[in-house]
Design a protein around this motif. Structure first.
Motif, short mmCIF file in Angstrom:
data_model
loop_
_atom_site.label_atom_id
_atom_site.label_comp_id
_atom_site.label_asym_id
_atom_site.label_seq_id
_atom_site.Cartn_x
_atom_site.Cartn_y
_atom_site.Cartn_z
N VAL A 73 59.91 10.12 5.92
CA VAL A 73 60.45 10.59 4.64
C VAL A 73 61.16 11.91 4.92
CG1 VAL A 73 59.95 11.20 2.26
CG2 VAL A 73 58.48 9.59 3.46
N THR A 90 63.37 14.99 3.42
CA THR A 90 63.80 15.67 2.20
C THR A 90 64.66 16.86 2.56
OG1 THR A 90 61.52 15.23 1.49
CG2 THR A 90 62.94 16.41 -0.07
N GLY A 123 68.03 22.33 -1.33
CA GLY A 123 68.84 23.55 -1.30
C GLY A 123 68.07 24.72 -1.88
N VAL A 173 68.57 28.05 -3.42
CA VAL A 173 69.66 28.85 -4.02
C VAL A 173 69.43 30.35 -3.79
CG1 VAL A 173 70.86 29.37 -6.18
CG2 VAL A 173 70.07 27.05 -5.74
N TYR A 225 58.79 14.04 7.34
CA TYR A 225 57.37 13.69 7.28
C TYR A 225 57.21 12.25 7.75
CZ TYR A 225 52.65 13.24 5.42
OH TYR A 225 51.28 13.05 5.28
N ARG A 249 65.86 2.73 4.82
CA ARG A 249 65.33 1.68 3.96
C ARG A 249 66.42 1.14 3.04
NH1 ARG A 249 60.06 3.13 0.55
NH2 ARG A 249 61.53 3.44 -1.16
N TYR A 269 67.50 2.86 -0.19
CA TYR A 269 68.16 4.16 0.03
C TYR A 269 69.58 3.98 0.56
CZ TYR A 269 64.34 7.06 -1.34
OH TYR A 269 63.41 7.69 -2.12
N GLU A 293 70.23 25.93 -9.82
CA GLU A 293 68.91 26.50 -9.47
C GLU A 293 68.23 25.64 -8.43
OE1 GLU A 293 66.64 26.98 -13.03
OE2 GLU A 293 68.02 28.46 -13.85
N THR A 294 67.37 26.27 -7.67
CA THR A 294 66.60 25.52 -6.68
C THR A 294 65.77 24.46 -7.39
OG1 THR A 294 66.46 27.50 -5.32
CG2 THR A 294 64.90 25.74 -4.82
N SER A 295 65.82 23.25 -6.87
CA SER A 295 65.11 22.15 -7.51
C SER A 295 63.60 22.43 -7.51
CB SER A 295 65.40 20.85 -6.77
OG SER A 295 64.56 19.84 -7.24
N PRO A 296 62.92 22.13 -8.61
CA PRO A 296 61.46 22.30 -8.62
C PRO A 296 60.74 21.20 -7.86
CG PRO A 296 62.23 21.49 -10.74
CD PRO A 296 63.45 21.69 -9.90
N LYS A 297 61.48 20.17 -7.46
CA LYS A 297 60.83 19.04 -6.75
C LYS A 297 60.36 19.48 -5.36
CE LYS A 297 64.19 15.85 -8.33
NZ LYS A 297 65.00 14.71 -7.98
N PRO A 298 59.24 18.99 -4.91
CA PRO A 298 58.71 19.43 -3.60
C PRO A 298 59.35 18.69 -2.43
CG PRO A 298 57.23 17.85 -4.59
CD PRO A 298 58.36 18.00 -5.56
N LEU A 299 59.12 19.22 -1.24
CA LEU A 299 59.47 18.48 -0.03
C LEU A 299 58.43 17.37 0.11
CD1 LEU A 299 60.23 21.58 2.23
CD2 LEU A 299 61.90 19.97 1.34
N LEU A 300 58.87 16.15 0.24
CA LEU A 300 57.96 15.01 0.08
C LEU A 300 57.03 14.78 1.28
CD1 LEU A 300 60.44 12.43 -1.53
CD2 LEU A 300 58.81 13.94 -2.67
N THR A 301 55.78 14.51 0.94
CA THR A 301 54.79 14.12 1.96
C THR A 301 54.16 12.78 1.58
OG1 THR A 301 53.15 15.47 0.82
CG2 THR A 301 54.25 16.47 2.71
N THR A 302 54.83 12.07 0.71
CA THR A 302 54.43 10.70 0.38
C THR A 302 55.72 9.86 0.36
OG1 THR A 302 54.64 11.24 -1.97
CG2 THR A 302 52.41 11.25 -1.04
N VAL A 303 55.55 8.57 0.51
CA VAL A 303 56.73 7.70 0.54
C VAL A 303 57.12 7.34 -0.89
CG1 VAL A 303 57.68 5.53 1.39
CG2 VAL A 303 56.00 6.77 2.76
N PRO A 304 58.33 7.74 -1.33
CA PRO A 304 58.73 7.37 -2.69
C PRO A 304 59.03 5.89 -2.79
CG PRO A 304 60.47 8.60 -1.57
CD PRO A 304 59.33 8.52 -0.62
N LYS A 305 58.77 5.35 -3.98
CA LYS A 305 58.97 3.90 -4.18
C LYS A 305 60.46 3.54 -4.23
CE LYS A 305 54.73 2.00 -5.68
NZ LYS A 305 53.90 3.01 -5.14
N PRO A 360 64.69 5.34 -4.74
CA PRO A 360 65.48 6.58 -4.77
C PRO A 360 65.76 7.03 -6.20
CG PRO A 360 66.82 4.72 -4.04
CD PRO A 360 65.44 4.22 -4.18
#
Lengths: 332, 44
Positions: A68, A70, A73, A75, A97, A264, A267, B30-42, B44
């Motif tokens: 995975v 990621t 950015g 800012v 990861y 995948r 994606y 703004e910087t995205s609040p989403k985290p750097l992923l440590t799980t496999v997303p189902k 996109p």
């Protein structure tokens, strides 16, 4: 009236003629940029790869390994660096990861990649790193520049922390998008152990004490949309080995990972869709608007000249002579 | 002379427009609040 109209058309013709090169060579480099707040994820899979079991220190076939990736950015960091760099900068905090079929972590490699928002040239600033190690990148990583050329590029390999050429190997059609195919081979290279290992008791330091070293080779393949410079698809044929040292007993080497990593399917589709939408914006600045303005400018100029010629046709009364009345004497 | 003024006006407006657009630029966001992923997303 005709003369006035021809002058107005002439002004518009010059406006359009000037806009054409200005859009292509002035506005495009300043407007076509990677947004500093970009967030992107990609999932890659290796089916039936070979993976080491750190418990037994033996390699075995596993059903699947998933990577995975990621890109996020940052800012605030980009604005801070821009103050001293004097150009628009993008800071990507990235994480690769890797997990096995059971969902257990195999490795995780964080990166900070800093680059020029338009040209993709690396920008060197504090914080640039791979897995906590400060690096000074040369060449590109993850993305090619806008208007990618049919030539070799220098590409940074994060595992080996080295830059090597990635070769242009031809133009192909990938799901309706004309793409440039690039390939890079990193020969067997000694690389550092990841800082985060999948087993608690094993650390890069404890492995180093045994004299065992980690080696890596890869063939990296990218299919790149030349307009945006964005890869629409990627594959990697990678091998990792542990070599020598007391850890391996009487064995010379053990495979850590060997597999063919591919993006995948879901994606691939979302990346192709994203690239297709973005390329329209780039083409607007590089092709549609410049050519459109040029053609419109030529048409307006022709119309302006035609009107001017008609207004000067022999036999027609001179516009000023016909319309300006004789001044009347003022009577006191 | 009037043709020259008309041409100069067209050129000046084009320059002013492009300089304004490029000076304004795009917002940084703004910087995205989403985290750097440590799980496999189902998906996109």
């Amino acid at each position: 009236m005709r003369r006035k109209a021809s002058l107005v058309l002439l002004a518009f013709a010059v406006f359009c003629a000037a806009m054409s090169p200005l859009m292509r060579w002035y506005a495009f480099p300043r407007l076509a940029k990677i947004p500093p707040s970009q967030y992107q994820e990609a999932v890659l899979e290796a089916k039936n790869p070979t993976l080491i079991d750190y418990g037994t220190m033996k390699a075995k076939k596993v059903p699947m390994v998933t990577i995975v990736q990621t890109l996020k950015g940052n800012v605030e960091a980009s604005e801070k660096i821009e103050k001293s760099a004097d150009r628009d900068v993008v800071v990507w905090d990235a994480l690769s990861y890797v997990q096995d079929a059971e969902g257990k972590m195999v490795s995780k490699i964080p990166e900070r990649y800093i680059f020029d928002a338009h040209s993709q040239e690396p920008v060197h600033a504090t914080g640039e790193m791979v897995d906590g190690d400060p690096v000074k990148r040369e060449g590109i990583e993850f993305k090619w520049p806008f208007l990618t050329e049919k030539r070799d590029y220098e590409y940074f390999d994060a595992q080996a922390r080295i830059t090597r050429p990635i070769h242009y190997k031809g133009t192909q059609d990938f799901r309706g998008v004309k793409v440039y195919y690039f390939e890079q081979t990193i020969p067997w290279t000694k690389v550092p152990f990841p800082r985060t290992m999948p087993v608690k008791d094993i650390t890069p330091e404890s492995l180093a004490k045994t004299g065992t070293t980690r080696w890596y080779t890869t063939i990296r393949k990218f299919w790149v949309d030349p307009t945006t410079g964005a890869p629409v698809y990627g594959e990697e044929i990678q091998r990792n080995e542990l070599r020598g040292g007391t850890l391996l007993g009487d064995r010379d080497k053990v495979t850590v990972f060997a597999g063919h990593v591919k993006m995948r399917e879901d994606y691939i589709q979302s990346t192709v869709d994203l690239v297709k939408s973005q390329r329209v914006l780039v083409l607007l600045l590089t092709s549609y608007l410049p050519w459109g303005f040029l053609v419109l400018g030529a048409l307006l100029l022709a119309l302006s000249l035609w009107l001017e010629a008609r207004s000067r046709r022999p036999g027609d009364p001179a516009p000023s002579a016909a319309k300006d009345p004789e001044p009347e004497p003022v009577k006191a | 002379m009037r043709a020259l003024i008309a041409a100069a006006t067209g050129l000046a407006v084009a320059l002013a427009l492009v300089l304004t657009i490029t000076a304004v630029g795009a917002p940084s966001g703004e910087t995205s609040p989403k985290p750097l992923l440590t799980t496999v997303p189902k998906h996109p």
